[in-house]
Design an enzyme around this catalytic site. Structure first.
Site, short mmCIF file in Angstrom:
data_model
loop_
_atom_site.label_atom_id
_atom_site.label_comp_id
_atom_site.label_asym_id
_atom_site.label_seq_id
_atom_site.Cartn_x
_atom_site.Cartn_y
_atom_site.Cartn_z
N LYS A 193 0.87 -1.23 -0.07
CA LYS A 193 -0.12 -0.15 0.05
C LYS A 193 0.79 1.23 -0.11
O LYS A 193 2.03 1.30 0.27
CB LYS A 193 -1.03 -0.07 1.36
C1 LIG Z 1 -9.08 -3.72 -1.88
C2 LIG Z 1 -8.54 -4.37 -0.76
N1 LIG Z 1 -9.38 -4.74 0.38
C3 LIG Z 1 -8.98 -5.37 1.43
C4 LIG Z 1 -7.55 -5.51 1.74
C5 LIG Z 1 -7.11 -6.09 2.92
O1 LIG Z 1 -6.13 -5.63 3.60
P1 LIG Z 1 -5.12 -6.19 4.34
O2 LIG Z 1 -4.36 -7.13 3.56
O3 LIG Z 1 -4.58 -5.32 5.16
O4 LIG Z 1 -6.04 -7.31 5.35
C6 LIG Z 1 -6.72 -5.05 0.66
C7 LIG Z 1 -5.15 -5.44 0.95
O5 LIG Z 1 -4.71 -6.24 0.20
C8 LIG Z 1 -7.26 -4.63 -0.46
O6 LIG Z 1 -6.46 -4.05 -1.51
#
Ligand SMILES: Cc1ncc(COP(=O)(O)O)c(C=O)c1O
Length: 390
Positions: A193
């Site tokens: 990110k």
């Molecule tokens: C669109 C989207 N939603 C949810 C997530 C979930 O985040 P995390 O990986 O921090 O749990 C991500 C991250 O990869 C994402 O890109």
């Protein structure tokens, strides 16, 4: 007769599709936390939450050990569970819809707009039933869903919104930061990110009562009081961020605007180089050229499947062989087997399926140069030109 294949050789060091930028001051700060005697959730988490709240215009914010759990917790706070439906996009990281299943509700997918690649807002109302409780829109690649239209629909039908803004930190809508307005807003700080805590996420909430509940869901439902009082009223999980991770986030946040502006400039270069007549003739679909709102989390093209004699996987392999990292974000969710078992099938969401088969993420991260972008564009164009259907 098989189509000729391009075999570009790496001429420069491997270029990953993304890479976090962590400065020495942050690394020193992490070492300090490690030596401090307090390494799990503590003062650094509180400090990070305060800075995030400032960033989001003073709204309550809580930090967690993933973006995924923030959405699950928002659903629980909203009282969404068995018997309820939640509308979302089939083109996202599967976390977006897995959390709906996790709380016992049913995802209802609505196809994407092939231009923005986000949920097609014009199709949402047709998907609303008496069981609908919420919408989870996703700002894919940092390109924002139209918040005015989204919240108009939510208001009209009395629906909660859990914005999956995992990829959209620093993105704006109508001059306001995503997260500084709206209902629940969820962000991820995964290493890919725009800013990271290694793993982690945060949730922007509407008021302190929701924030207190979020704290309970974050850590086993526990509420402490007095000197030794402890009560448990909800079934919480184990979703707390560590102080080590929070210290990484504290070192990242001040750089966000600078990171995002570097991303924006690199995206401009992609548009410039993909704008040549030779590139345009290939029929590659570019993202919306949004230099106002997007945080340019990713630069994604959609390959012209009908014009090529090779599939995306072969394009990816050839890019990789040329020293250029690339990835898929994402296959269409409804075609994963757990979702097929729930009744979805090929053909249900043609735009998401086309994107799911052909979308390709190209390198984009702060620190990349114009020469890097030139190399990516020239290599991709040469691969595609060598593999056009005759
Ligand atoms: C669109 C989207 N939603 C949810 C997530 C979930 O985040 P995390 O990986 O921090 O749990 C991500 C991250 O990869 C994402 O890109």
């Amino acid at each position: 007769m098989s189509a000729p294949t391009a075999s570009p050789k790496p001429t420069a060091p491997f270029l990953p599709f993304t890479r976090p930028t962590i400065d020495d001051e942050t690394i020193a700060g992490v070492v300090e936390v490690l030596r401090s005697g307090w390494i799990t959730s503590g003062p650094k988490v509180k400090e990070f939450e305060a800075k995030l709240s400032e960033f989001f215009g003073g709204r309550p914010v809580r930090a967690f050990n993933s973006g995924t759990c923030t959405m699950e917790i928002a659903l629980r706070i909203a009282g969404i569970g068995p018997g309820h439906e939640v509308i979302t996009t089939p083109l996202s990281w599967v976390a977006t819809s897995n959390v709906i299943l996790e709380v016992g509700a049913r995802p209802v997918f609505v196809d994407i707009d092939p231009v923005t690649r986000n949920i097609d807002l014009s199709r949402i109302e047709a998907a609303i039933t008496p069981a609908t409780r919420a919408i989870i829109p996703v700002d894919l690649a940092g390109q924002p869903v139209d918040r005015d239209r989204l919240y108009a629909i939510a208001k009209k039908h009395n629906l909660r919104v859990i914005e999956d803004a995992a990829q959209a930190i620093g993105t704006t809508w109508a001059g306001k930061r995503i997260g500084s307005f709206g209902d629940f807003v969820s962000f991820s700080f995964h290493p890919n990110k725009n800013i990271t805590t290694i793993e982690g996420g945060c949730l922007v909430l509407n008021n302190e009562a929701e924030a207190k509940l979020a704290e309970q869901y974050r850590l086993q439902g526990v509420v402490r009081s007095g000197t030794d009082g402890m009560e448990v009223e909800v079934v919480g999980g184990k979703f707390n961020l560590t102080d080590v991770a929070a210290r990484v986030g504290l070192g990242q946040l001040p750089h966000l605007e600078e990171f995002n502006s570097q991303r924006r400039e690199l995206a401009r270069t992609y548009f410039e180089l993909f704008g040549t007549p030779a590139a345009r003739a290939l029929g590659l679909r570019l993202p919306p050229a949004d230099f106002t709102n997007s945080n340019w989390h990713m630069f994604q093209v959609v390959l012209p499947e009908e014009k090529l004699s090779i599939k995306r996987a072969e394009v990816m392999t050839q890019l990789q062989a040329a020293g250029i990292g690339n990835q898929v974000h994402y296959p269409a969710i409804h075609l994963f087997s757990i979702y097929r078992k729930l009744g979805w099938k090929p053909g249900d969401f043609p735009h998401a399926e086309y994107a799911g088969r052909n979308i390709l993420t190209l390198p984009l991260f702060p620190g990349m140069t114009r020469a890097d972008v030139t190399r990516v564009v020239e290599t991709l164009i040469s691969i595609l030109q060598a593999n056009l259907q005759s």
